[in-house]
Design a protein around this motif. Structure first.
Motif: not given
Length: 145
Positions: A57-85
């Motif tokens: 619920t704490d992610a309501v205020i800050n859209d957690p994936y907004e950055y996917l539209c504004t900057r190139k991601i790196s491995f640290s952005d996806i590290e530890g995420e499972d396939k579904a995520e």
């Protein structure tokens, strides 16, 4: 593992605004989709992506994936995420551009968010709308998905 998304509380209306290049959808289209979502939810028996209720619920205020539209991601952005995520992250970009998912689980998942308007099922049209950053992020996530 704790997810980064937000929980939709039953009966609660969540309102927030995101000012990224991914916005610009019409409210009328959202209302038109609500009937489709209701019917789709009844027909959808299998969900391969996580339920919105599984997200924090704490992610309501800050859209957690907004950055996917504004900057190139790196491995640290996806590290530890499972396939579904990772699938949610990649499809988030398409959802922000109004892609109407053919898979019921993805359509139902993104339809629960105020910002989602499934206006087209033409992936080519959506791909043409993506910025260079968004295209990069889609391909980067695919490599690890």
């Amino acid at each position: 593992m704790t997810s980064k998304w937000f929980t939709l509380l039953t009966g609660a209306a969540l309102f927030f605004s995101v000012t990224t290049s991914c916005d610009g959808k019409k409210k009328a289209e959202k209302e038109e989709n609500e009937d489709k979502v209701e019917a789709t939810e009844k027909d959808s028996k299998k969900e391969s992506v996580k339920n919105p209720e599984d997200y924090e619920t704490d992610a309501v205020i800050n859209d957690p994936y907004e950055y996917l539209c504004t900057r190139k991601i790196s491995f640290s952005d996806i590290e530890g995420e499972d396939k579904a995520e990772l699938e949610v992250m990649r499809n988030y970009i398409f959802a922000r551009h109004g892609y109407r998912f053919q898979r019921n689980d993805l359509f139902v998942f993104f339809s629960r968010f105020d910002w989602y308007y499934g206006r087209t099922s033409d992936m080519e049209e959506v791909m043409n709308e993506l910025s260079e950053i968004e295209r990069y992020n889609v391909e980067y996530i695919k490599k690890y998905e």
